[in-house]
Design a protein around this motif. Sequence first.
Motif, PDB file in Angstrom:
ATOM      1  N   TRP A 206       0.846  -1.200   0.000  1.00 48.92           N
ATOM      2  CA  TRP A 206       0.000   0.000   0.000  1.00 48.92           C
ATOM      3  C   TRP A 206       0.876   1.243   0.000  1.00 48.92           C
ATOM      4  O   TRP A 206       1.974   1.242   0.560  1.00 48.92           O
ATOM      5  N   ALA A 207       0.392   2.301  -0.644  1.00 46.48           N
ATOM      6  CA  ALA A 207       1.128   3.571  -0.675  1.00 46.48           C
ATOM      7  C   ALA A 207       0.137   4.733  -0.603  1.00 46.48           C
ATOM      8  O   ALA A 207      -0.986   4.648  -1.110  1.00 46.48           O
ATOM      9  N   LEU A 208       0.565   5.798   0.049  1.00 44.51           N
ATOM     10  CA  LEU A 208      -0.189   7.047   0.110  1.00 44.51           C
ATOM     11  C   LEU A 208       0.488   8.034  -0.833  1.00 44.51           C
ATOM     12  O   LEU A 208       1.531   8.610  -0.511  1.00 44.51           O
ATOM     13  N   LEU A 209      -0.101   8.204  -2.028  1.00 40.29           N
ATOM     14  CA  LEU A 209       0.487   9.055  -3.058  1.00 40.29           C
ATOM     15  C   LEU A 209       0.046  10.499  -2.888  1.00 40.29           C
ATOM     16  O   LEU A 209      -0.967  10.785  -2.242  1.00 40.29           O
ATOM     17  N   PRO A 210       0.797  11.452  -3.470  1.00 44.21           N
ATOM     18  CA  PRO A 210       0.414  12.865  -3.356  1.00 44.21           C
ATOM     19  C   PRO A 210      -1.021  13.086  -3.840  1.00 44.21           C
ATOM     20  O   PRO A 210      -1.449  12.531  -4.847  1.00 44.21           O
ATOM     21  N   GLY A 211      -1.764  13.881  -3.099  1.00 46.49           N
ATOM     22  CA  GLY A 211      -3.132  14.227  -3.467  1.00 46.49           C
ATOM     23  C   GLY A 211      -4.180  13.253  -2.996  1.00 46.49           C
ATOM     24  O   GLY A 211      -5.379  13.512  -3.169  1.00 46.49           O
ATOM     25  N   GLN A 212      -3.792  12.128  -2.400  1.00 45.53           N
ATOM     26  CA  GLN A 212      -4.759  11.127  -1.969  1.00 45.53           C
ATOM     27  C   GLN A 212      -5.172  11.335  -0.510  1.00 45.53           C
ATOM     28  O   GLN A 212      -4.378  11.766   0.324  1.00 45.53           O
ATOM     29  N   HIS A 213      -6.438  10.983  -0.230  1.00 46.83           N
ATOM     30  CA  HIS A 213      -6.979  10.984   1.125  1.00 46.83           C
ATOM     31  C   HIS A 213      -7.728   9.665   1.290  1.00 46.83           C
ATOM     32  O   HIS A 213      -8.663   9.382   0.539  1.00 46.83           O
ATOM     33  N   TRP A 214      -7.332   8.868   2.289  1.00 46.84           N
ATOM     34  CA  TRP A 214      -7.843   7.508   2.433  1.00 46.84           C
ATOM     35  C   TRP A 214      -8.726   7.354   3.666  1.00 46.84           C
ATOM     36  O   TRP A 214      -8.417   7.881   4.742  1.00 46.84           O
ATOM     37  N   GLN A 215      -9.806   6.609   3.479  1.00 42.44           N
ATOM     38  CA  GLN A 215     -10.595   6.124   4.601  1.00 42.44           C
ATOM     39  C   GLN A 215     -10.215   4.658   4.823  1.00 42.44           C
ATOM     40  O   GLN A 215     -10.127   3.876   3.869  1.00 42.44           O
ATOM     41  N   ILE A 216      -9.959   4.272   6.079  1.00 40.69           N
ATOM     42  CA  ILE A 216      -9.584   2.907   6.424  1.00 40.69           C
ATOM     43  C   ILE A 216     -10.723   2.295   7.228  1.00 40.69           C
ATOM     44  O   ILE A 216     -11.144   2.848   8.247  1.00 40.69           O
ATOM     45  N   THR A 217     -11.246   1.167   6.736  1.00 42.14           N
ATOM     46  CA  THR A 217     -12.394   0.539   7.377  1.00 42.14           C
ATOM     47  C   THR A 217     -12.079  -0.909   7.723  1.00 42.14           C
ATOM     48  O   THR A 217     -11.176  -1.523   7.152  1.00 42.14           O
ATOM     49  N   GLY A 218     -12.853  -1.447   8.650  1.00 47.37           N
ATOM     50  CA  GLY A 218     -12.691  -2.840   9.046  1.00 47.37           C
ATOM     51  C   GLY A 218     -13.211  -3.049  10.442  1.00 47.37           C
ATOM     52  O   GLY A 218     -13.347  -2.091  11.222  1.00 47.37           O
TER      53      GLY A 218
ATOM     54  N   PHE B  92      -8.309   8.487   7.467  1.00 48.38           N
ATOM     55  CA  PHE B  92      -9.492   8.634   8.319  1.00 48.38           C
ATOM     56  C   PHE B  92     -10.044   7.259   8.660  1.00 48.38           C
ATOM     57  O   PHE B  92     -10.380   6.477   7.771  1.00 48.38           O
ATOM     58  N   VAL B  93     -10.115   6.947   9.958  1.00 46.04           N
ATOM     59  CA  VAL B  93     -10.653   5.674  10.424  1.00 46.04           C
ATOM     60  C   VAL B  93     -11.921   5.946  11.220  1.00 46.04           C
ATOM     61  O   VAL B  93     -11.907   6.732  12.172  1.00 46.04           O
ATOM     62  N   SER B  94     -13.034   5.329  10.816  1.00 44.46           N
ATOM     63  CA  SER B  94     -14.281   5.453  11.563  1.00 44.46           C
ATOM     64  C   SER B  94     -15.187   4.297  11.213  1.00 44.46           C
ATOM     65  O   SER B  94     -15.234   3.845  10.069  1.00 44.46           O
ATOM     66  N   HIS B  95     -15.919   3.823  12.221  1.00 41.07           N
ATOM     67  CA  HIS B  95     -16.910   2.781  11.973  1.00 41.07           C
ATOM     68  C   HIS B  95     -18.214   3.368  11.448  1.00 41.07           C
ATOM     69  O   HIS B  95     -19.095   2.630  11.025  1.00 41.07           O
ATOM     70  N   HIS B  96     -18.355   4.696  11.477  1.00 34.26           N
ATOM     71  CA  HIS B  96     -19.535   5.364  10.944  1.00 34.26           C
ATOM     72  C   HIS B  96     -19.191   5.922   9.564  1.00 34.26           C
ATOM     73  O   HIS B  96     -18.441   6.896   9.450  1.00 34.26           O
ATOM     74  N   ALA B  97     -19.723   5.321   8.500  1.00 35.55           N
ATOM     75  CA  ALA B  97     -19.391   5.760   7.142  1.00 35.55           C
ATOM     76  C   ALA B  97     -19.744   7.223   6.931  1.00 35.55           C
ATOM     77  O   ALA B  97     -19.050   7.957   6.211  1.00 35.55           O
ATOM     78  N   GLU B  98     -20.823   7.682   7.575  1.00 29.58           N
ATOM     79  CA  GLU B  98     -21.273   9.061   7.374  1.00 29.58           C
ATOM     80  C   GLU B  98     -20.355  10.079   8.030  1.00 29.58           C
ATOM     81  O   GLU B  98     -20.485  11.288   7.783  1.00 29.58           O
ATOM     82  N   ASP B  99     -19.406   9.634   8.855  1.00 30.36           N
ATOM     83  CA  ASP B  99     -18.507  10.566   9.533  1.00 30.36           C
ATOM     84  C   ASP B  99     -17.369  11.052   8.641  1.00 30.36           C
ATOM     85  O   ASP B  99     -16.713  12.038   8.958  1.00 30.36           O
ATOM     86  N   ALA B 100     -17.105  10.344   7.542  1.00 32.57           N
ATOM     87  CA  ALA B 100     -15.967  10.712   6.689  1.00 32.57           C
ATOM     88  C   ALA B 100     -16.183  12.099   6.094  1.00 32.57           C
ATOM     89  O   ALA B 100     -17.268  12.412   5.603  1.00 32.57           O
ATOM     90  N   PRO B 101     -15.166  12.959   6.116  1.00 29.10           N
ATOM     91  CA  PRO B 101     -15.306  14.308   5.540  1.00 29.10           C
ATOM     92  C   PRO B 101     -15.341  14.260   4.023  1.00 29.10           C
ATOM     93  O   PRO B 101     -14.887  13.291   3.398  1.00 29.10           O
ATOM     94  N   GLU B 102     -15.885  15.300   3.426  1.00 29.04           N
ATOM     95  CA  GLU B 102     -15.861  15.406   1.972  1.00 29.04           C
ATOM     96  C   GLU B 102     -14.413  15.532   1.497  1.00 29.04           C
ATOM     97  O   GLU B 102     -13.602  16.207   2.117  1.00 29.04           O
ATOM     98  N   GLY B 103     -14.105  14.841   0.386  1.00 25.90           N
ATOM     99  CA  GLY B 103     -12.757  14.909  -0.161  1.00 25.90           C
ATOM    100  C   GLY B 103     -11.990  13.608  -0.056  1.00 25.90           C
ATOM    101  O   GLY B 103     -10.883  13.507  -0.585  1.00 25.90           O
ATOM    102  N   ILE B 104     -12.543  12.590   0.643  1.00 26.38           N
ATOM    103  CA  ILE B 104     -11.891  11.290   0.693  1.00 26.38           C
ATOM    104  C   ILE B 104     -11.845  10.705  -0.717  1.00 26.38           C
ATOM    105  O   ILE B 104     -12.860  10.650  -1.413  1.00 26.38           O
ATOM    106  N   THR B 105     -10.662  10.278  -1.161  1.00 23.83           N
ATOM    107  CA  THR B 105     -10.493   9.802  -2.539  1.00 23.83           C
ATOM    108  C   THR B 105     -10.384   8.288  -2.652  1.00 23.83           C
ATOM    109  O   THR B 105     -10.680   7.717  -3.707  1.00 23.83           O
ATOM    110  N   HIS B 106      -9.941   7.607  -1.580  1.00 24.87           N
ATOM    111  CA  HIS B 106      -9.701   6.172  -1.647  1.00 24.87           C
ATOM    112  C   HIS B 106     -10.138   5.496  -0.353  1.00 24.87           C
ATOM    113  O   HIS B 106     -10.251   6.153   0.689  1.00 24.87           O
TER     114      HIS B 106
END
Length: 486
Positions: A272-284, A447-461
């Motif tokens: 896995w890699a965090l490339l420039p311009g990316q914003h990730w949500q991590i779920t599980g 961004f890690v959250s068990h509530h999908a609706e909590d993620a801010p606008e702008g998450i790309t991956h």
Amino acid sequence: MHWSAARFALSSLHQLLIPQLTLAPGQCWAFVGANGSGKTALARALCGELPLLAGEAPPAPEALRLSFEQQQALVDQDWQRRNTDMLADGEEAGWLAGELLPAAAVQTSPGQRLLTELGLLPLLARPFRVLSSGEGRKLLLARALLQAPRWLVLDEPFDGLDAQARRELTERLQSLHRQGQGLVLILNRFDEVPPCATHLGVLGDNQLLLTGARESVMASAEVRQWQLLEQQAPCSLPPPAQPAAAPGLPLVELHQLTIRYDEHRVIQGLDWALLPGQHWQITGPNGAGKSTLLSVITGDHPQGYCNQVTLFGRRRGSGESIWDIKRHIGLVSPALHLEYRVQTTPEAVILSGFYDSIGLYQTPGDLELSLTRRWLALLGLSDQARRPFHSLSFGQQRLLLIARALVKHPPLLILDEPLQGLDPINRHLVRHWVGRLMAAGRSQVLFVSHHAEDAPEGITHRLSFESDGQGGYGYRQLALHTETHE
């Protein structure tokens, strides 16, 4: 149980007022209020933990309270037991999870059934300190239920639980309610009020403002106003202390990352890699390894040295210090909140974000002080800047830790369950702040959250930890939309 014109001492200056409240058999109550409104104080009063100054209250409430503070206290006690020169053989691991449960109740058929339904049986032989925040919360819930209290008071029971665990807890509460168990839920979210709740209460300024049957309270003007306030646009962020760095290499690169404890593999072969311009949500789900992954990225996990891990352009173990890593990162997590044991003030908490420390050990400059005071004003805590940090409500503490992470506009912002314990208005504010930071192009977000609706606008991956059906987890990476590279 009945309270009338009851006043309870919170401090030399503050009191909690319960004008009228009756908890009757067969009822399930949910109390909702903003951060600092007195929700935890109410829970303590209902359990007879606060001194009564005036009015009427039950002399010996048959109620048991479960809260985040109790989990934090156990973490502190476990840490103190393990950090002493007087350890006996076998004590190095600290408490095992099973040792925190009443042994006699665990051995009964109902006890075994409860632990099975909560998925706790495989965890009982593990050290308490290695459980995830959600697993620890479920363990304390089991401990409370095994004591069979007449009334069970749950302070933010859904925080730290993934979607499946929330559904299971809701079903468990409904089952307990049908069996006649008295329930009181202390909540920040109206959408977390379970179907079994028959009555609602609303708090503000350390006073029970509104109580009644669920339908009448939900239709009240006060609740409608609460919901409208959540939609109001919040303010802008204070500026950063330093100019933005030019975008460059990937911030994080992991090749075949594997983390294991003896024979137990927490993460296996992750690329896995965090490339420039990316914003990730991590779920599980709880225990899948999300927090372990974050500890590798923050440089805190010792097994990062024996893996191919590159952080901010430098291979882990190439001579960089932990502070070379942390100066690029802003972090909020349940673990950080649990570990913030130092005696400090709200002002010092935010200032510590400039120096990546738990506590303040340097003299801040005028610019850092100015920006910190702007953050305190934004949080509505200017008049409490010099109060003890731990005297504030849990939600106020969490807001200060979020400001600590945001204050330097870091290249990498790691938010692990950042909205835990926040009311709807403050959740809306925090999502807005994080979105503004992302839009400015200075910071990339995990961004890690068990509530999908909590993620801010702008998450790309999205990086999802998914069960492989054999006790382990696989990893699915998904682009949500095309990001902009600068």
